[in-house]
Design a protein around this motif. Structure first.
Motif, PDB file in Angstrom:
ATOM      1  N   MET A 164       0.821  -1.192   0.000  1.00  0.00           N
ATOM      2  CA  MET A 164       0.000   0.000   0.000  1.00  0.00           C
ATOM      3  C   MET A 164       0.864   1.254   0.000  1.00  0.00           C
ATOM      4  SD  MET A 164      -3.041   0.993  -0.073  1.00  0.00           S
ATOM      5  CE  MET A 164      -4.119   2.284   0.326  1.00  0.00           C
ATOM      6  N   ALA A 165       1.942   1.230   0.786  1.00  0.00           N
ATOM      7  CA  ALA A 165       2.822   2.392   0.849  1.00  0.00           C
ATOM      8  C   ALA A 165       3.515   2.611  -0.492  1.00  0.00           C
ATOM      9  CB  ALA A 165       3.853   2.213   1.950  1.00  0.00           C
ATOM     10  N   LYS A 166       3.780   1.509  -1.200  1.00  0.00           N
ATOM     11  CA  LYS A 166       4.415   1.619  -2.505  1.00  0.00           C
ATOM     12  C   LYS A 166       3.495   2.331  -3.494  1.00  0.00           C
ATOM     13  CE  LYS A 166       6.581  -1.161  -6.081  1.00  0.00           C
ATOM     14  NZ  LYS A 166       6.943  -2.494  -6.521  1.00  0.00           N
ATOM     15  N   LYS A 167       2.214   1.998  -3.453  1.00  0.00           N
ATOM     16  CA  LYS A 167       1.247   2.639  -4.359  1.00  0.00           C
ATOM     17  C   LYS A 167       1.107   4.129  -4.049  1.00  0.00           C
ATOM     18  CE  LYS A 167      -0.485  -0.871  -6.743  1.00  0.00           C
ATOM     19  NZ  LYS A 167      -0.643  -0.970  -8.161  1.00  0.00           N
ATOM     20  N   ILE A 168       1.134   4.486  -2.770  1.00  0.00           N
ATOM     21  CA  ILE A 168       1.035   5.897  -2.388  1.00  0.00           C
ATOM     22  C   ILE A 168       2.263   6.657  -2.884  1.00  0.00           C
ATOM     23  CG2 ILE A 168       0.975   7.501  -0.431  1.00  0.00           C
ATOM     24  CD1 ILE A 168      -0.730   5.410   1.033  1.00  0.00           C
ATOM     25  N   GLY A 169       3.431   6.052  -2.714  1.00  0.00           N
ATOM     26  CA  GLY A 169       4.658   6.681  -3.193  1.00  0.00           C
ATOM     27  C   GLY A 169       4.660   6.844  -4.700  1.00  0.00           C
ATOM     28  N   LEU A 170       4.181   5.827  -5.404  1.00  0.00           N
ATOM     29  CA  LEU A 170       4.095   5.922  -6.855  1.00  0.00           C
ATOM     30  C   LEU A 170       3.103   7.006  -7.280  1.00  0.00           C
ATOM     31  CD1 LEU A 170       4.157   2.178  -7.964  1.00  0.00           C
ATOM     32  CD2 LEU A 170       5.907   3.900  -8.378  1.00  0.00           C
ATOM     33  N   PHE A 171       1.990   7.110  -6.556  1.00  0.00           N
ATOM     34  CA  PHE A 171       0.994   8.127  -6.873  1.00  0.00           C
ATOM     35  C   PHE A 171       1.562   9.526  -6.678  1.00  0.00           C
ATOM     36  CE2 PHE A 171      -2.438  11.009  -5.625  1.00  0.00           C
ATOM     37  CZ  PHE A 171      -3.225  10.941  -6.768  1.00  0.00           C
ATOM     38  N   VAL A 172       2.267   9.736  -5.571  1.00  0.00           N
ATOM     39  CA  VAL A 172       2.851  11.053  -5.300  1.00  0.00           C
ATOM     40  C   VAL A 172       3.909  11.390  -6.348  1.00  0.00           C
ATOM     41  CG1 VAL A 172       4.265  12.347  -3.656  1.00  0.00           C
ATOM     42  CG2 VAL A 172       2.324  11.016  -2.841  1.00  0.00           C
ATOM     43  N   ALA A 173       4.769  10.422  -6.663  1.00  0.00           N
ATOM     44  CA  ALA A 173       5.801  10.660  -7.681  1.00  0.00           C
ATOM     45  C   ALA A 173       5.169  10.946  -9.039  1.00  0.00           C
ATOM     46  CB  ALA A 173       6.725   9.454  -7.773  1.00  0.00           C
ATOM     47  N   GLY A 174       4.134  10.224  -9.379  1.00  0.00           N
ATOM     48  CA  GLY A 174       3.450  10.452 -10.643  1.00  0.00           C
ATOM     49  C   GLY A 174       2.760  11.798 -10.693  1.00  0.00           C
ATOM     50  N   ALA A 175       2.142  12.201  -9.585  1.00  0.00           N
ATOM     51  CA  ALA A 175       1.461  13.493  -9.545  1.00  0.00           C
ATOM     52  C   ALA A 175       2.461  14.638  -9.682  1.00  0.00           C
ATOM     53  CB  ALA A 175       0.666  13.630  -8.244  1.00  0.00           C
ATOM     54  N   VAL A 176       3.578  14.538  -8.981  1.00  0.00           N
ATOM     55  CA  VAL A 176       4.598  15.590  -9.075  1.00  0.00           C
ATOM     56  C   VAL A 176       5.169  15.643 -10.489  1.00  0.00           C
ATOM     57  CG1 VAL A 176       6.892  16.259  -8.277  1.00  0.00           C
ATOM     58  CG2 VAL A 176       5.167  15.545  -6.623  1.00  0.00           C
ATOM     59  N   ALA A 177       5.449  14.477 -11.070  1.00  0.00           N
ATOM     60  CA  ALA A 177       5.991  14.437 -12.428  1.00  0.00           C
ATOM     61  C   ALA A 177       4.987  15.000 -13.435  1.00  0.00           C
ATOM     62  CB  ALA A 177       6.374  13.010 -12.801  1.00  0.00           C
ATOM     63  N   LEU A 178       3.710  14.718 -13.242  1.00  0.00           N
ATOM     64  CA  LEU A 178       2.688  15.254 -14.138  1.00  0.00           C
ATOM     65  C   LEU A 178       2.614  16.773 -14.041  1.00  0.00           C
ATOM     66  CD1 LEU A 178       0.408  14.650 -16.144  1.00  0.00           C
ATOM     67  CD2 LEU A 178      -1.145  14.549 -14.191  1.00  0.00           C
ATOM     68  N   LEU A 179       2.666  17.307 -12.836  1.00  0.00           N
ATOM     69  CA  LEU A 179       2.635  18.764 -12.672  1.00  0.00           C
ATOM     70  C   LEU A 179       3.863  19.421 -13.299  1.00  0.00           C
ATOM     71  CD1 LEU A 179       1.253  19.147  -9.037  1.00  0.00           C
ATOM     72  CD2 LEU A 179       0.110  19.711 -11.185  1.00  0.00           C
ATOM     73  N   VAL A 180       5.024  18.827 -13.085  1.00  0.00           N
ATOM     74  CA  VAL A 180       6.247  19.379 -13.682  1.00  0.00           C
ATOM     75  C   VAL A 180       6.152  19.336 -15.202  1.00  0.00           C
ATOM     76  CG1 VAL A 180       8.721  18.972 -13.963  1.00  0.00           C
ATOM     77  CG2 VAL A 180       7.711  18.894 -11.688  1.00  0.00           C
ATOM     78  N   LEU A 181       5.649  18.247 -15.733  1.00  0.00           N
ATOM     79  CA  LEU A 181       5.500  18.128 -17.181  1.00  0.00           C
ATOM     80  C   LEU A 181       4.525  19.177 -17.723  1.00  0.00           C
ATOM     81  CD1 LEU A 181       6.146  16.550 -19.784  1.00  0.00           C
ATOM     82  CD2 LEU A 181       4.222  15.076 -19.244  1.00  0.00           C
ATOM     83  N   LEU A 182       3.414  19.376 -17.046  1.00  0.00           N
ATOM     84  CA  LEU A 182       2.436  20.361 -17.504  1.00  0.00           C
ATOM     85  C   LEU A 182       2.980  21.781 -17.423  1.00  0.00           C
ATOM     86  CD1 LEU A 182      -0.894  18.918 -16.068  1.00  0.00           C
ATOM     87  CD2 LEU A 182      -0.116  18.934 -18.438  1.00  0.00           C
ATOM     88  N   PHE A 183       3.743  22.089 -16.367  1.00  0.00           N
ATOM     89  CA  PHE A 183       4.293  23.433 -16.222  1.00  0.00           C
ATOM     90  C   PHE A 183       5.382  23.724 -17.258  1.00  0.00           C
ATOM     91  CE2 PHE A 183       2.952  23.333 -11.579  1.00  0.00           C
ATOM     92  CZ  PHE A 183       1.823  24.086 -11.820  1.00  0.00           C
ATOM     93  N   HIS A 184       6.046  22.688 -17.741  1.00  0.00           N
ATOM     94  CA  HIS A 184       7.119  22.874 -18.709  1.00  0.00           C
ATOM     95  C   HIS A 184       6.705  22.448 -20.121  1.00  0.00           C
ATOM     96  CE1 HIS A 184       9.392  22.845 -14.908  1.00  0.00           C
ATOM     97  NE2 HIS A 184      10.101  23.766 -15.531  1.00  0.00           N
ATOM     98  N   LEU A 185       5.428  22.443 -20.385  1.00  0.00           N
ATOM     99  CA  LEU A 185       4.946  22.034 -21.698  1.00  0.00           C
ATOM    100  C   LEU A 185       5.300  23.063 -22.776  1.00  0.00           C
ATOM    101  CD1 LEU A 185       3.492  19.555 -22.658  1.00  0.00           C
ATOM    102  CD2 LEU A 185       1.342  20.764 -22.479  1.00  0.00           C
ATOM    103  N   GLY A 186       5.252  24.339 -22.438  1.00  0.00           N
ATOM    104  CA  GLY A 186       5.605  25.399 -23.392  1.00  0.00           C
ATOM    105  C   GLY A 186       7.035  25.278 -23.883  1.00  0.00           C
ATOM    106  N   PRO A 187       8.021  25.210 -22.971  1.00  0.00           N
ATOM    107  CA  PRO A 187       9.394  25.030 -23.444  1.00  0.00           C
ATOM    108  C   PRO A 187       9.606  23.729 -24.216  1.00  0.00           C
ATOM    109  CG  PRO A 187       9.409  25.793 -21.185  1.00  0.00           C
ATOM    110  CD  PRO A 187       7.991  25.491 -21.539  1.00  0.00           C
ATOM    111  N   LEU A 188       8.836  22.706 -23.883  1.00  0.00           N
ATOM    112  CA  LEU A 188       8.962  21.440 -24.605  1.00  0.00           C
ATOM    113  C   LEU A 188       8.504  21.601 -26.053  1.00  0.00           C
ATOM    114  CD1 LEU A 188       9.792  18.491 -24.196  1.00  0.00           C
ATOM    115  CD2 LEU A 188       7.420  17.985 -23.680  1.00  0.00           C
ATOM    116  N   VAL A 189       7.409  22.318 -26.258  1.00  0.00           N
ATOM    117  CA  VAL A 189       6.938  22.588 -27.621  1.00  0.00           C
ATOM    118  C   VAL A 189       7.937  23.485 -28.347  1.00  0.00           C
ATOM    119  CG1 VAL A 189       5.112  23.734 -28.948  1.00  0.00           C
ATOM    120  CG2 VAL A 189       4.513  22.235 -27.051  1.00  0.00           C
ATOM    121  N   GLY A 190       8.480  24.475 -27.638  1.00  0.00           N
ATOM    122  CA  GLY A 190       9.493  25.342 -28.243  1.00  0.00           C
ATOM    123  C   GLY A 190      10.731  24.575 -28.653  1.00  0.00           C
TER     124      GLY A 190
END
Length: 118
Positions: free
Chosen positions: A1-27
């Motif tokens: 269960m703790a592994k799934k929570i850790g994966l969820f948190v890591a995935g959520a943070v990675a998704l937010l970072v990806l969304l915030f840097h989407l403009g430079p990625l397109v550039g």
């Protein structure tokens, strides 16, 4: 269960970072496409002036793509999302071929049988 929570948190943070840097990625994608196009045109340019113009365009695209450093952060975040997805679903590594399905192992067995008969 703790592994799934850790994966969820890591995935959520990675998704937010990806969304915030989407403009430079397109550039970065656009500037790399311009750089590729300029290089192809530079190779095919018949005159020296044409080569100089395409080289200048390519240099400008190279400098513009170098300024898109946040796009590298987005690429790392996309890779982290990929790893989290694979770990969440429990996907095994497909590159490891079981011995029964490996064509080279089967070939070696068949070759050994042929050698016995002749």
């Amino acid at each position: 269960m703790a592994k799934k929570i850790g994966l969820f948190v890591a995935g959520a943070v990675a998704l937010l970072v990806l969304l915030f840097h989407l403009g430079p990625l397109v550039g970065l994608a656009i500037t790399l496409a311009v750089l590729y196009y300029a290089f192809k045109k530079w190779l095919k340019a018949p005159s020296t002036l044409g080569k100089v113009v395409w080289a200048l365009i390519g240099c400008a695209a190279l400098v513009a793509s170098a300024w898109n450093v946040p796009a590298l952060i987005a690429l790392v975040a996309a890779y982290v999302l990929y790893v989290v997805y694979r770990k969440w679903n429990g996907v095994k590594d497909e590159r490891i071929v079981p011995e029964a399905d490996d064509p080279f192992v089967n070939f070696e067995k068949q070759w050994a049988e042929l050698q016995k008969h002749y």
